[in-house]
Write a protein that holds these residues in place. Structure first.
Motif, PDB file in Angstrom:
ATOM      1  N   VAL A  51       0.870  -1.176   0.000  1.00  0.00           N
ATOM      2  CA  VAL A  51       0.000   0.000   0.000  1.00  0.00           C
ATOM      3  C   VAL A  51       0.906   1.224   0.000  1.00  0.00           C
ATOM      4  CG1 VAL A  51      -1.716   1.307   1.284  1.00  0.00           C
ATOM      5  CG2 VAL A  51      -1.820  -1.189   1.249  1.00  0.00           C
ATOM      6  N   GLU A  52       0.665   2.104  -0.959  1.00  0.00           N
ATOM      7  CA  GLU A  52       1.509   3.279  -1.109  1.00  0.00           C
ATOM      8  C   GLU A  52       0.628   4.521  -1.113  1.00  0.00           C
ATOM      9  OE1 GLU A  52       4.426   4.539  -4.604  1.00  0.00           O
ATOM     10  OE2 GLU A  52       4.561   2.411  -4.074  1.00  0.00           O
ATOM     11  N   PHE A  53       0.751   5.334  -0.070  1.00  0.00           N
ATOM     12  CA  PHE A  53      -0.019   6.574  -0.016  1.00  0.00           C
ATOM     13  C   PHE A  53       0.663   7.611  -0.886  1.00  0.00           C
ATOM     14  CE2 PHE A  53      -1.657   4.369   3.608  1.00  0.00           C
ATOM     15  CZ  PHE A  53      -2.991   4.705   3.586  1.00  0.00           C
ATOM     16  N   ARG A  54      -0.109   8.383  -1.610  1.00  0.00           N
ATOM     17  CA  ARG A  54       0.425   9.353  -2.567  1.00  0.00           C
ATOM     18  C   ARG A  54       0.646  10.705  -1.898  1.00  0.00           C
ATOM     19  NH1 ARG A  54       2.549   6.302  -6.256  1.00  0.00           N
ATOM     20  NH2 ARG A  54       1.092   4.762  -7.002  1.00  0.00           N
ATOM     21  N   TYR A  55       1.745  11.343  -2.277  1.00  0.00           N
ATOM     22  CA  TYR A  55       2.107  12.624  -1.681  1.00  0.00           C
ATOM     23  C   TYR A  55       1.138  13.731  -2.081  1.00  0.00           C
ATOM     24  CZ  TYR A  55       4.051  13.712  -6.259  1.00  0.00           C
ATOM     25  OH  TYR A  55       4.196  13.926  -7.591  1.00  0.00           O
ATOM     26  N   TYR A  56       0.404  13.566  -3.173  1.00  0.00           N
ATOM     27  CA  TYR A  56      -0.523  14.604  -3.603  1.00  0.00           C
ATOM     28  C   TYR A  56      -1.918  14.443  -3.000  1.00  0.00           C
ATOM     29  CZ  TYR A  56      -1.029  10.960  -7.180  1.00  0.00           C
ATOM     30  OH  TYR A  56      -1.176   9.770  -7.836  1.00  0.00           O
ATOM     31  N   SER A  57      -2.051  13.582  -1.997  1.00  0.00           N
ATOM     32  CA  SER A  57      -3.305  13.500  -1.253  1.00  0.00           C
ATOM     33  C   SER A  57      -3.510  14.810  -0.511  1.00  0.00           C
ATOM     34  CB  SER A  57      -3.255  12.361  -0.238  1.00  0.00           C
ATOM     35  OG  SER A  57      -3.153  11.120  -0.869  1.00  0.00           O
ATOM     36  N   THR A  58      -4.746  15.216  -0.349  1.00  0.00           N
ATOM     37  CA  THR A  58      -5.004  16.445   0.403  1.00  0.00           C
ATOM     38  C   THR A  58      -5.136  16.164   1.899  1.00  0.00           C
ATOM     39  OG1 THR A  58      -7.380  16.243   0.004  1.00  0.00           O
ATOM     40  CG2 THR A  58      -6.106  17.578  -1.559  1.00  0.00           C
TER      41      THR A  58
END
Length: 147
Positions: free
Chosen positions: A98-105
């Motif tokens: 699972v990789e959370f994206r840096y462009y998430s708000t």
């Protein structure tokens, strides 16, 4: 005296073994894909349930409650400051795929003492290359998953 022996030749046995190996390989690869998909869906549902749990804890303790995602250590922490000042009451590890994206708000969800979300936004992550958006709306903490 002539003995009539009937049986399989070495080539016939090897052919049967090759066919069996192909069937097993196909079955294992299909099963692995299905297992990966189930693990992905389980994580997504668990994240949604954790957000709902955070809201329930906010209601139970009549105070703020928050869920933080720590991507560097693959953990989700749930805090209730009224109950435990600085220590999370729940620490949940999530899979390394699972990789959370840096462009998430959002990298955290905070519920106020009124059980409403303090800030709306989107948590974007990918699971085995499949992109998933989890939208958190203002109000009673509605959460929607878009895949």
């Amino acid at each position: 005296m002539k003995i009539n022996q009937k049986g399989f030749t070495l080539i016939e046995m090897l052919l049967v073994l090759v066919i069996m190996m192909l069937i097993c390989t196909i079955g294992i690869s299909v099963g692995k894909k299905q297992l990966d998909r189930q693990l992905e869906n389980r994580f997504i549902e668990q994240l949604k349930a954790d957000i709902e749990l955070t809201q329930a804890l906010s209601f139970q303790y009549q105070g703020a409650a928050s869920l933080y995602i720590f991507d560097a250590i693959n953990e989700i922490h749930i805090y209730v400051p009224k109950y435990h000042k600085d220590n999370p009451i729940i620490i949940r590890k999530y899979p390394k795929n699972v990789e959370f994206r840096y462009y998430s708000t959002l990298d955290h969800v905070i519920f106020t003492e009124n059980q409403t979300v303090s800030r709306s936004g989107t948590i974007i992550f990918s699971v085995n290359g499949r992109r998933v958006k989890l939208n958190v709306y203002l109000g009673e903490g509605r959460v929607k998953i878009v895949q």
